[in-house]
Design a protein around this motif. Structure first.
Motif, short mmCIF file in Angstrom:
data_model
loop_
_atom_site.label_atom_id
_atom_site.label_comp_id
_atom_site.label_asym_id
_atom_site.label_seq_id
_atom_site.Cartn_x
_atom_site.Cartn_y
_atom_site.Cartn_z
N SER A 131 6.45 11.02 -3.95
CA SER A 131 6.80 9.49 -4.25
C SER A 131 8.30 9.13 -4.52
CB SER A 131 6.21 9.40 -5.77
OG SER A 131 4.65 9.26 -5.57
N LYS A 132 9.00 10.00 -5.09
CA LYS A 132 10.40 9.72 -5.52
C LYS A 132 11.59 9.97 -4.28
CE LYS A 132 8.68 9.15 -9.66
NZ LYS A 132 8.21 7.92 -9.85
N ASP A 169 10.36 3.46 -8.66
CA ASP A 169 9.95 3.51 -7.14
C ASP A 169 10.93 2.68 -6.39
OD1 ASP A 169 7.07 1.62 -5.53
OD2 ASP A 169 8.68 3.14 -4.83
N VAL A 201 -3.37 4.25 -9.28
CA VAL A 201 -4.32 4.51 -8.32
C VAL A 201 -3.67 4.39 -6.91
CG1 VAL A 201 -5.95 3.42 -9.77
CG2 VAL A 201 -4.72 2.01 -8.19
N ALA A 228 1.66 14.19 -10.30
CA ALA A 228 1.45 14.10 -11.97
C ALA A 228 0.51 15.07 -12.00
CB ALA A 228 1.33 12.48 -12.24
N ALA A 257 0.80 10.01 6.61
CA ALA A 257 2.15 9.41 6.39
C ALA A 257 3.30 10.38 5.79
CB ALA A 257 1.84 8.09 5.42
N LEU A 300 7.08 7.55 -1.11
CA LEU A 300 5.78 7.29 -0.65
C LEU A 300 4.76 7.25 -2.06
CD1 LEU A 300 5.50 9.95 2.37
CD2 LEU A 300 5.75 7.11 2.22
N SER A 301 5.25 6.23 -2.98
CA SER A 301 4.68 6.49 -4.27
C SER A 301 3.25 5.88 -4.19
CB SER A 301 5.30 5.41 -5.21
OG SER A 301 5.54 4.16 -4.64
N GLY A 302 2.72 4.93 -3.34
CA GLY A 302 1.51 4.49 -3.29
C GLY A 302 0.45 5.51 -2.74
N LEU A 303 0.77 6.30 -2.07
CA LEU A 303 0.15 7.25 -1.30
C LEU A 303 -0.78 8.53 -2.29
CD1 LEU A 303 2.00 7.79 1.92
CD2 LEU A 303 0.52 5.89 1.31
N ARG A 304 -0.03 8.94 -3.09
CA ARG A 304 -0.54 9.81 -4.18
C ARG A 304 -0.71 10.93 -3.51
NH1 ARG A 304 1.58 8.35 -7.15
NH2 ARG A 304 0.61 9.40 -8.84
N PHE A 315 10.89 1.96 -3.40
CA PHE A 315 10.31 1.18 -2.50
C PHE A 315 10.43 -0.62 -2.80
CE2 PHE A 315 7.39 3.55 0.07
CZ PHE A 315 7.90 3.37 1.22
N LEU A 322 10.76 2.00 4.82
CA LEU A 322 10.39 3.30 5.48
C LEU A 322 10.58 3.19 6.89
CD1 LEU A 322 7.25 4.42 3.69
CD2 LEU A 322 9.43 5.60 3.83
N ASN A 350 -0.48 9.28 -17.24
CA ASN A 350 0.44 10.82 -17.42
C ASN A 350 -0.18 11.71 -16.66
OD1 ASN A 350 2.32 10.98 -20.14
ND2 ASN A 350 1.50 12.81 -19.20
N MET A 351 -1.54 11.90 -16.24
CA MET A 351 -1.96 13.16 -15.83
C MET A 351 -2.27 12.84 -14.15
SD MET A 351 -4.76 13.78 -18.86
CE MET A 351 -5.76 14.93 -18.22
N VAL A 352 -2.63 11.55 -13.62
CA VAL A 352 -2.59 11.48 -12.28
C VAL A 352 -1.84 10.52 -11.78
CG1 VAL A 352 -4.99 12.71 -12.15
CG2 VAL A 352 -4.48 10.26 -12.36
N ALA A 358 -3.84 15.19 -5.65
CA ALA A 358 -3.79 13.60 -5.34
C ALA A 358 -2.59 13.08 -6.11
CB ALA A 358 -5.08 13.14 -5.55
N ALA A 371 -2.79 2.79 -3.68
CA ALA A 371 -2.45 1.46 -3.63
C ALA A 371 -3.18 0.62 -2.50
CB ALA A 371 -1.15 0.87 -3.23
N GLY A 419 0.64 -1.45 0.10
CA GLY A 419 -0.05 0.00 0.01
C GLY A 419 0.89 1.23 -0.02
N LEU A 420 2.23 1.01 0.32
CA LEU A 420 3.05 2.34 0.55
C LEU A 420 3.89 2.33 -0.84
CD1 LEU A 420 4.08 1.92 3.91
CD2 LEU A 420 2.98 4.00 3.16
N HIS A 421 3.66 1.44 -1.74
CA HIS A 421 4.26 1.34 -3.27
C HIS A 421 3.18 1.54 -4.18
CE1 HIS A 421 6.31 -2.73 -1.39
NE2 HIS A 421 6.11 -1.79 -0.44
N TYR A 422 3.91 2.13 -5.31
CA TYR A 422 2.91 2.09 -6.58
C TYR A 422 2.08 0.73 -6.65
CZ TYR A 422 5.34 6.23 -8.85
OH TYR A 422 6.00 7.29 -8.93
N ALA A 423 0.69 0.88 -7.20
CA ALA A 423 -0.05 -0.23 -7.56
C ALA A 423 0.52 -0.37 -8.83
CB ALA A 423 -1.48 0.03 -7.40
#
Lengths: 393, 393
Positions: free
Chosen positions: B236-237, B33, A270, B99, B277, B241-245, B35, B41, A265-267, B96, A272, A58-62
């Motif tokens: 994220s980088k 990522d 999701v 990006a 977080a 915290l990439s999964g948090l957006r 992570f 973390l 690209n834009m957001v 959010a 995670a 959940g802390l990583h990119y999905a």
């Protein structure tokens, strides 16, 4: 400072009535969030969310377009609830919130600053209007009327169509009117879309909040609509998972493939962890029925009490969880919103935000209070306050 | 089916090298990522995220532009790390994901389909190029060169400017080149922006990943830039915290006020739990220094080993966590990416995605492997495989 002047056309109500409430006496009926502070989620949903984080996920990119487990669950839900069979690899887009799904769906169909026109039923969801404005497209409003229960008149819709029309936006159940479109209405819209080669963007954020056992039809299931519908779904409103920011769109493979890149690209990806709370909510969706029972009681109570106020009229909503109340004989939307804060210590939303036909109305959310008792106090305070006003002819 | 043909111009690499890896032998150096699966973390960050959910917060809508606690923490971070004093009520946008902050910042300055031009230093972050394309604006590429350590030549930038130029995009540290712009370079860009009344969008996603004690300057702090810079920040980088957006933008009050409405409309509120977080990460940011020590070792190792391969050249990166490797004498970007998967079981990114000057390069992420040892194995496998190829003149 150089910037695109289109952005100045965005409108957002500058008066936040709930911020003016007395903290001790005030009751907030503005927010569309069913969570705060009323309804509780099933433990399974909260636990699923916690577990993902405790397990260090959940802390990583999905995965870019969401994890496989989420796809499976949404596929099942779409089949069972909506009657839609979806190839999730090709026809499903997961987005960080349905707001973006809605924005992008409209934007897919519009070439900015070319004179493209977008048809909205009026009154309509306020963000549709803003979305279209900032795209450099033209909002064309097709009026709907309380005497038709806010269903759409085919001849009115036909009159709105020009050679520049690109897309019809359908919010079903309708916000703010609470309409649930009949199969007949949706088929009429579908036929007109097919005849004029138009796209339809259908926003179904309140699809599970439908009362009286009314039939609920998803636009994409109608003949000829599979290839011209972008069907937008959320989890904030009916599932009550507003803090998680997860929505999804079903559409034609060609558009979805481009929308995946655009979304990345834009957001970006999701949220995670949110995916797993959504999975649990969809697997335990009977809780929504319990919420609906509560909303249904309030729906009937508000309808009854408000219609007893001289000069005030509202319909019994078919879906969603809000009253759309005609108060034009008592004052303007903004005047009444301000008056109700001062006189009744209740915050409601102004109707002028929801299109040209929105003026003279207020929107009252009945999802919000902590209990039915508080809701009753709020709605009675509103009624008492409005009764003090002079009724204009 | 009607849709805007601009969307067809979006580009995303169709070959995903890491999906072709042998699960037992393959090493993935593609993802940005940090992570997965390497860095851990601090417990405080994970715990803060868990606590929000356990306490039953985080499932509701957050405040539209983020909670007050997040504003305070970001204000402190901006002051201490960036030297920027910010009135968070007026000059800060929470988004959010960065990006969207980046997309919206560029879009604020551009009127679609009017012939507006956007200057990108080339090679550049791939998503900048896509963002500009789908806005119906024109990408103008200002070449940067390894012999200048990828700093920008003022005379080249001046040549790119026409009466249609609206905005210069600066990614600092640069992705994929790893450049950290000197104060001199940034002042030159600032002077040109002021002279021609241009906006600058500055993306600082890797701002905390800077090596050798190099000075790091935030664009918005330079004379004349406060009113013409949209400074985009991520979590994220550098924070991983990439999964948090969750991202944020600092800019002029007038633009930020419109961007708040646009964000609310286009993507909705920020992910609620993520905020806490991020607060914990900013309060415990010394963990990034430890990550940087690891990245620094790999940076030097990769630089040394790759430059020993005949026909291969790369610079020692100043920032970020990736090598930008010139392999044009061995083959095209796509050829080498496919070859390295097959021959070395290592996935790297193709350079052709990063602008006109990207062809003939590959990008190797050194944040990614589980340990320095695995990274060493990966980089040696790459070197051995590349040594087998014929060097063209």
């Amino acid at each position: 400072m150089q910037y695109d002047k289109h952005w100045e056309e965005l409108y957002f109500p500058d008066f936040s009535p709930y911020q003016s409430l007395d903290p001790k006496k005030g009751i907030n009926l503005v927010s569309a969030d069913p969570f705060a502070p009323d309804c509780e989620l099933p433990e399974a949903v909260v636990k699923a969310y916690q577990d993902v984080i405790v397990e260090g996920r959940g802390l990583h990119y999905a995965e870019g377009n969401g994890d496989a487990a989420l796809h499976q669950t949404i596929q099942k839900k779409l089949k069972e609830f909506n009657g839609i069979e979806v190839d999730t690899e090709k026809e499903l887009l997961i987005t960080a919130g349905s707001a973006f799904g809605l924005y992008l769906s409209i934007r897919m169909c519009i070439c900015p600053n070319r004179g493209d026109e977008v048809i909205n039923f009026d009154p309509t969801f306020a963000e549709n209007i803003n979305d279209v404005k900032v795209m450099g497209a033209k909002n064309v409003f097709c009026s709907v009327y309380p005497e038709d229960d806010f269903q759409v008149r085919g001849e009115n819709l036909e009159k709105c169509i020009t050679e520049n029309t690109r897309v019809i936006i359908v919010t079903n159940p309708g916000n703010p009117t609470g309409v649930v479109y009949t199969r007949e209405t949706l088929e009429m819209i579908a036929q007109i879309a097919c005849k004029h080669d138009l796209m339809v963007v259908c926003d179904q954020c309140f699809e599970r909040n439908v009362y009286d056992g009314r039939e609920y039809v998803s636009m994409v299931t109608l003949p000829g609509m599979r290839e011209r519908t972008l069907n937008v779904f959320g989890t904030s409103k009916d599932y009550g998972l507003s803090g998680l920011r997860l929505g999804y769109v079903v559409g034609p493979e060609k558009l979805i493939s481009m929308m995946k890149i655009a979304t990345s690209n834009m957001v970006g990806t999701v949220p995670a962890a949110a995916q797993y709370a959504v999975i649990a909510a969809m697997e335990n969706s009977e809780y929504i029925e319990k919420w609906n029972e509560r909303f249904d009681r309030r729906r009937k109570l508000g309808y009854e009490i408000l219609n007893q106020v001289p000069g005030v009229v509202c319909k019994l909503p078919h879906g969603g969880y809000f009253h759309w109340v005609d108060i034009h004989r008592l004052g303007s939307s903004q005047e009444i919103v301000k008056y109700l804060v001062e006189e009744a210590q209740v915050a409601v939303g102004g109707g002028h935000w929801f299109g040209e036909n929105g003026e003279g109305h207020i929107r009252i959310m009945y999802c919000r209070p902590k209990s039915d008792e508080i809701y009753k106090i709020a709605i009675e305070r509103i009624a008492e306050a409005l009764k003090k006003l002079k009724v204009n002819e």
